[in-house]
Motif scaffolding. Sequence first.
Motif, PDB file in Angstrom:
ATOM      1  N   GLY A  72       0.822  -1.204   0.000  1.00  0.00           N
ATOM      2  CA  GLY A  72       0.000   0.000   0.000  1.00  0.00           C
ATOM      3  C   GLY A  72       0.849   1.244   0.000  1.00  0.00           C
ATOM      4  N   ALA A  73       0.144   2.387  -0.135  1.00  0.00           N
ATOM      5  CA  ALA A  73       0.887   3.634  -0.247  1.00  0.00           C
ATOM      6  C   ALA A  73       0.100   4.769   0.393  1.00  0.00           C
ATOM      7  N   VAL A  74       0.826   5.667   1.043  1.00  0.00           N
ATOM      8  CA  VAL A  74       0.215   6.896   1.543  1.00  0.00           C
ATOM      9  C   VAL A  74      -0.217   7.705   0.316  1.00  0.00           C
ATOM     10  N   PRO A  75      -1.446   8.222   0.257  1.00  0.00           N
ATOM     11  CA  PRO A  75      -1.880   8.935  -0.959  1.00  0.00           C
ATOM     12  C   PRO A  75      -1.051  10.208  -1.193  1.00  0.00           C
ATOM     13  N   PRO A  76      -0.961  10.629  -2.459  1.00  0.00           N
ATOM     14  CA  PRO A  76      -0.096  11.757  -2.819  1.00  0.00           C
ATOM     15  C   PRO A  76      -0.329  12.997  -1.941  1.00  0.00           C
ATOM     16  N   GLU A  77      -1.594  13.301  -1.665  1.00  0.00           N
ATOM     17  CA  GLU A  77      -1.885  14.553  -0.951  1.00  0.00           C
ATOM     18  C   GLU A  77      -1.467  14.507   0.520  1.00  0.00           C
ATOM     19  N   ARG A  78      -1.086  13.316   1.012  1.00  0.00           N
ATOM     20  CA  ARG A  78      -0.650  13.244   2.414  1.00  0.00           C
ATOM     21  C   ARG A  78       0.855  13.000   2.532  1.00  0.00           C
ATOM     22  N   ARG A  79       1.591  13.298   1.463  1.00  0.00           N
ATOM     23  CA  ARG A  79       3.039  13.044   1.479  1.00  0.00           C
ATOM     24  C   ARG A  79       3.868  14.304   1.710  1.00  0.00           C
ATOM     25  N   ARG A  80       3.242  15.439   1.745  1.00  0.00           N
ATOM     26  CA  ARG A  80       3.963  16.723   1.853  1.00  0.00           C
ATOM     27  C   ARG A  80       5.036  16.832   0.766  1.00  0.00           C
ATOM     28  N   MET A  81       4.603  16.444  -0.452  1.00  0.00           N
ATOM     29  CA  MET A  81       5.502  16.546  -1.610  1.00  0.00           C
ATOM     30  C   MET A  81       4.848  17.431  -2.658  1.00  0.00           C
ATOM     31  N   SER A  82       5.634  18.225  -3.371  1.00  0.00           N
ATOM     32  CA  SER A  82       5.121  18.989  -4.514  1.00  0.00           C
ATOM     33  C   SER A  82       5.805  18.490  -5.771  1.00  0.00           C
TER      34      SER A  82
END
Length: 355
Positions: A72-82
């Motif tokens: 599984g993966a943490v969704p993009p919007e919860r990664r604090r990545m741009s």
Amino acid sequence: MAEIRLAGLEKRYGAVAALRGITLTVQDGELVALLGPSGCGKTTTLQILAGFLIPDGGEVWAGDRLISSPKGAVPPERRRMSLVFQSYALWPHMTVSQNVGFGLEMRRLAREEIADRVRRILGVAGLGGYEQRYPHELSGGQQQRVALARALVVRPDTLLLDEPLSNLDAALREQMRFEIRRIHKETGITTVYVTHDQAEAMVIADRIAVVNAGQIEQVGTPQEIYETPQSRFVASFIGGANCLPARVLEPGRVRCGDLELRTMDDGRFRPGDDVVLCIRPHAVRVRGAAGGDAARDNAALGRLVQHAYLGDLQDLRIMLGNLPIRALTSGRARYRPDDQLLVELPAEACRLVRT
Ligand code: ATP
């Protein structure tokens, strides 16, 4: 802020193995370029990092947080990545300020704070005075800087850039390399930068990870990668070295075609090993056939097969027996196809890498 760690990432698309064990640590505050030819797996790696793709094997860690694995993966919007792509994807009906502030409005920050952060980041991006312009009133380079400002204004832990300069013309691309380097120095955000352009990676990155066919061949500073390539692929992809098949005779001496040559010796190879001798085109010395002592000078006579005038340099293609050699020389001598030339391969410029 956090260090990013990729551990043994694997990804298949049907029969295609796009990633075959990508392992890399990006230190907190570091800018690492993923550099490699088209199709080597750079974008796939970035998409897994961003959370848009799930790996078939391996893990991604952000600090002590496991953010991707086959389970599984943490969704993009919860990664604090741009993420910034080639296309700037600005809202055409919004001004520069509105484009940059949009992400902060979505996060419902106070109006004064939004105005303050937008003003500051536009200053960092060199866009002060452009606040009220619309995207169609900006050059390509300015639009890309707006895209960068928009990615930075939300203060991500990690910035991911996928070939962000490839839509710009050559002159602007060169200028923007230095701009991105400067902006990274000012913000100190951990950054992964995908490119197939060697010069771009060398200007922008603290370290370069050279990717080939879904694997990382070598990681190092631009200088380490250029001066001490560890494989044939890295030597030829970075700086276009001549790569000649050779066999070690004794430490610091090889047979290469019909020649015996002295080389650098870093103790990695033993007599009898098949290796590749790498020498940069600009390290090859060329003289008229009467100009030296072949046996003494690590040199041999060759035949010029092609010649191009590049202004400050001459690009020569020479056959040394059956070995093709490229030499870039600044000498003023005029050569013609079929000229006999004395070609010197200085021992200190001859490095051995694995085949
Ligand atoms: P480029 O510089 O051309 O963008 P890249 O290094 O970013 O290349 P990837 O886009 O990661 O490479 O692709 C790696 C491999 O996976 C390539 O062989 C590509 O054809 C294949 N690939 C990528 N996406 C898909 C997909 N959705 N379906 C099938 N194969 C894919």
